[in-house]
Design a protein around this motif. Structure first.
Motif, PDB file in Angstrom:
ATOM      1  N   GLN A 141       0.829  -1.192   0.000  1.00  8.03           N
ATOM      2  CA  GLN A 141       0.000   0.000   0.000  1.00  8.03           C
ATOM      3  C   GLN A 141       0.867   1.246   0.000  1.00  8.03           C
ATOM      4  O   GLN A 141       1.924   1.285   0.617  1.00  8.03           O
ATOM      5  N   VAL A 142       0.427   2.223  -0.749  1.00  5.50           N
ATOM      6  CA  VAL A 142       1.100   3.522  -0.789  1.00  5.50           C
ATOM      7  C   VAL A 142       0.061   4.594  -0.500  1.00  5.50           C
ATOM      8  O   VAL A 142      -1.025   4.587  -1.086  1.00  5.50           O
ATOM      9  N   GLN A 143       0.396   5.479   0.375  1.00  5.84           N
ATOM     10  CA  GLN A 143      -0.471   6.629   0.644  1.00  5.84           C
ATOM     11  C   GLN A 143       0.180   7.868   0.047  1.00  5.84           C
ATOM     12  O   GLN A 143       1.384   8.086   0.213  1.00  5.84           O
ATOM     13  N   LEU A 144      -0.612   8.653  -0.640  1.00  4.26           N
ATOM     14  CA  LEU A 144      -0.123   9.865  -1.296  1.00  4.26           C
ATOM     15  C   LEU A 144      -0.853  11.069  -0.718  1.00  4.26           C
ATOM     16  O   LEU A 144      -2.083  11.077  -0.656  1.00  4.26           O
ATOM     17  N   VAL A 145      -0.096  12.080  -0.323  1.00  7.40           N
ATOM     18  CA  VAL A 145      -0.685  13.291   0.242  1.00  7.40           C
ATOM     19  C   VAL A 145      -0.131  14.506  -0.492  1.00  7.40           C
ATOM     20  O   VAL A 145       1.077  14.767  -0.447  1.00  7.40           O
ATOM     21  N   GLU A 146      -1.018  15.229  -1.166  1.00  6.37           N
ATOM     22  CA  GLU A 146      -0.620  16.418  -1.892  1.00  6.37           C
ATOM     23  C   GLU A 146      -0.685  17.645  -0.993  1.00  6.37           C
ATOM     24  O   GLU A 146      -1.469  17.704  -0.042  1.00  6.37           O
ATOM     25  N   SER A 147       0.116  18.627  -1.341  1.00  7.26           N
ATOM     26  CA  SER A 147       0.070  19.925  -0.664  1.00  7.26           C
ATOM     27  C   SER A 147       0.586  20.989  -1.618  1.00  7.26           C
ATOM     28  O   SER A 147       1.184  20.663  -2.652  1.00  7.26           O
ATOM     29  N   ALA A 176       4.807  10.503  -0.383  1.00  5.66           N
ATOM     30  CA  ALA A 176       4.382   9.109  -0.416  1.00  5.66           C
ATOM     31  C   ALA A 176       4.846   8.390   0.841  1.00  5.66           C
ATOM     32  O   ALA A 176       5.960   8.604   1.320  1.00  5.66           O
ATOM     33  N   SER A 177       3.999   7.551   1.356  1.00  6.82           N
ATOM     34  CA  SER A 177       4.360   6.713   2.506  1.00  6.82           C
ATOM     35  C   SER A 177       3.904   5.292   2.228  1.00  6.82           C
ATOM     36  O   SER A 177       3.060   5.044   1.367  1.00  6.82           O
ATOM     37  N   GLY A 178       4.459   4.366   2.950  1.00  7.14           N
ATOM     38  CA  GLY A 178       4.157   2.966   2.708  1.00  7.14           C
ATOM     39  C   GLY A 178       5.316   2.344   1.957  1.00  7.14           C
ATOM     40  O   GLY A 178       6.464   2.489   2.345  1.00  7.14           O
ATOM     41  N   ARG A 179       5.021   1.676   0.865  1.00 10.75           N
ATOM     42  CA  ARG A 179       6.073   1.075   0.065  1.00 10.75           C
ATOM     43  C   ARG A 179       6.936   2.162  -0.567  1.00 10.75           C
ATOM     44  O   ARG A 179       6.471   3.262  -0.816  1.00 10.75           O
ATOM     45  N   THR A 180       8.184   1.834  -0.853  1.00 12.05           N
ATOM     46  CA  THR A 180       9.093   2.835  -1.371  1.00 12.05           C
ATOM     47  C   THR A 180       8.615   3.401  -2.698  1.00 12.05           C
ATOM     48  O   THR A 180       8.256   2.664  -3.617  1.00 12.05           O
ATOM     49  N   SER A 181       8.619   4.699  -2.809  1.00 13.04           N
ATOM     50  CA  SER A 181       8.114   5.348  -4.023  1.00 13.04           C
ATOM     51  C   SER A 181       9.048   5.155  -5.201  1.00 13.04           C
ATOM     52  O   SER A 181       8.661   5.388  -6.340  1.00 13.04           O
ATOM     53  N   SER A 182      10.294   4.703  -4.959  1.00 18.65           N
ATOM     54  CA  SER A 182      11.234   4.560  -6.064  1.00 18.65           C
ATOM     55  C   SER A 182      10.868   3.393  -6.977  1.00 18.65           C
ATOM     56  O   SER A 182      11.479   3.225  -8.027  1.00 18.65           O
ATOM     57  N   ASP A 183       9.897   2.574  -6.616  1.00 18.19           N
ATOM     58  CA  ASP A 183       9.411   1.497  -7.476  1.00 18.19           C
ATOM     59  C   ASP A 183       8.222   1.927  -8.325  1.00 18.19           C
ATOM     60  O   ASP A 183       7.626   1.100  -9.014  1.00 18.19           O
ATOM     61  N   TYR A 184       7.876   3.195  -8.260  1.00 20.16           N
ATOM     62  CA  TYR A 184       6.667   3.681  -8.910  1.00 20.16           C
ATOM     63  C   TYR A 184       6.968   4.810  -9.886  1.00 20.16           C
ATOM     64  O   TYR A 184       7.788   5.687  -9.616  1.00 20.16           O
ATOM     65  N   ILE A 185       6.287   4.781 -11.024  1.00 23.29           N
ATOM     66  CA  ILE A 185       6.167   5.977 -11.832  1.00 23.29           C
ATOM     67  C   ILE A 185       5.243   6.912 -11.047  1.00 23.29           C
ATOM     68  O   ILE A 185       4.221   6.475 -10.510  1.00 23.29           O
ATOM     69  N   MET A 186       5.594   8.187 -10.985  1.00 20.19           N
ATOM     70  CA  MET A 186       4.769   9.162 -10.285  1.00 20.19           C
ATOM     71  C   MET A 186       4.273  10.198 -11.287  1.00 20.19           C
ATOM     72  O   MET A 186       4.984  10.564 -12.229  1.00 20.19           O
ATOM     73  N   TYR A 235      -4.297  15.979  -8.798  1.00 18.19           N
ATOM     74  CA  TYR A 235      -4.157  14.708  -8.113  1.00 18.19           C
ATOM     75  C   TYR A 235      -2.794  14.086  -8.397  1.00 18.19           C
ATOM     76  O   TYR A 235      -2.375  13.999  -9.553  1.00 18.19           O
ATOM     77  N   CYS A 236      -2.148  13.637  -7.353  1.00 17.90           N
ATOM     78  CA  CYS A 236      -0.917  12.865  -7.477  1.00 17.90           C
ATOM     79  C   CYS A 236      -1.290  11.396  -7.666  1.00 17.90           C
ATOM     80  O   CYS A 236      -2.271  10.920  -7.067  1.00 17.90           O
ATOM     81  N   ALA A 237      -0.533  10.688  -8.478  1.00 18.19           N
ATOM     82  CA  ALA A 237      -0.827   9.285  -8.740  1.00 18.19           C
ATOM     83  C   ALA A 237       0.468   8.490  -8.843  1.00 18.19           C
ATOM     84  O   ALA A 237       1.521   9.031  -9.178  1.00 18.19           O
ATOM     85  N   TYR A 244      -2.403   4.014  -7.235  1.00 13.57           N
ATOM     86  CA  TYR A 244      -2.726   4.792  -6.041  1.00 13.57           C
ATOM     87  C   TYR A 244      -2.950   6.250  -6.411  1.00 13.57           C
ATOM     88  O   TYR A 244      -2.311   6.758  -7.340  1.00 13.57           O
ATOM     89  N   TRP A 245      -3.815   6.892  -5.630  1.00 10.70           N
ATOM     90  CA  TRP A 245      -4.161   8.297  -5.868  1.00 10.70           C
ATOM     91  C   TRP A 245      -4.135   9.067  -4.555  1.00 10.70           C
ATOM     92  O   TRP A 245      -4.463   8.532  -3.496  1.00 10.70           O
TER      93      TRP A 245
END
Length: 128
Positions: A1-7, A24-34, A95-97, A117-118
């Motif tokens: 799970q990844v949680q994304l919080v925009e600001s 991003a929190s949870g799994r490492t974001s470096s495995d994701y296209i953002m 929205y961040c994804a 994730y969004w």
């Protein structure tokens, strides 16, 4: 799970700048296209920009090319969207994804259908 919080959203005059952040929190974001999508009032969701998991490749919608810059800091699990020369038509919820891509560090394309994730969204309003 990844949680994304925009600001970073807010109200700005046309021609001004804003910087959005997505933590991003949870799994490492470096495995994701953002990436970032937006939705203006009465319109459908629109792709804005994406950055590969390695940070080496980026992709922009024609409407924002030359004005917006996406970047990421994998050590901080954060992606940024620097928005310059803002126009009234940039007014939208942004929205961040994140899209899972652990084996391809170069891919910088994403669609709303492939995102895993969004974030909850942040309002950007550009006044004339």
């Amino acid at each position: 799970q990844v949680q994304l919080v925009e600001s970073g959203g807010g109200l700005v005059q046309a021609g001004g700048s804003l910087r959005l952040s997505c933590a991003a929190s949870g799994r490492t974001s470096s495995d994701y296209i953002m990436g970032w999508f937006r939705q203006a009032p009465g319109k459908g969701q629109e792709f804005v920009t994406a950055i590969s998991s390695s940070g080496g490749n980026t992709n922009y919608a024609d409407a924002v090319k030359g004005r917006f810059t996406i970047s990421r800091d994998n050590a901080k699990n954060t992606v940024y969207l620097q928005m310059n020369s803002l126009k009234t038509e940039d007014t939208a919820i942004y929205y961040c994804a994140a899209e899972w891509a652990p084996t391809d560090g170069t891919k910088a394309t994403m669609s709303a259908q492939t995102c895993d994730y969004w974030g909850q969204g942040t309002q950007v309003t550009v006044s004339s």
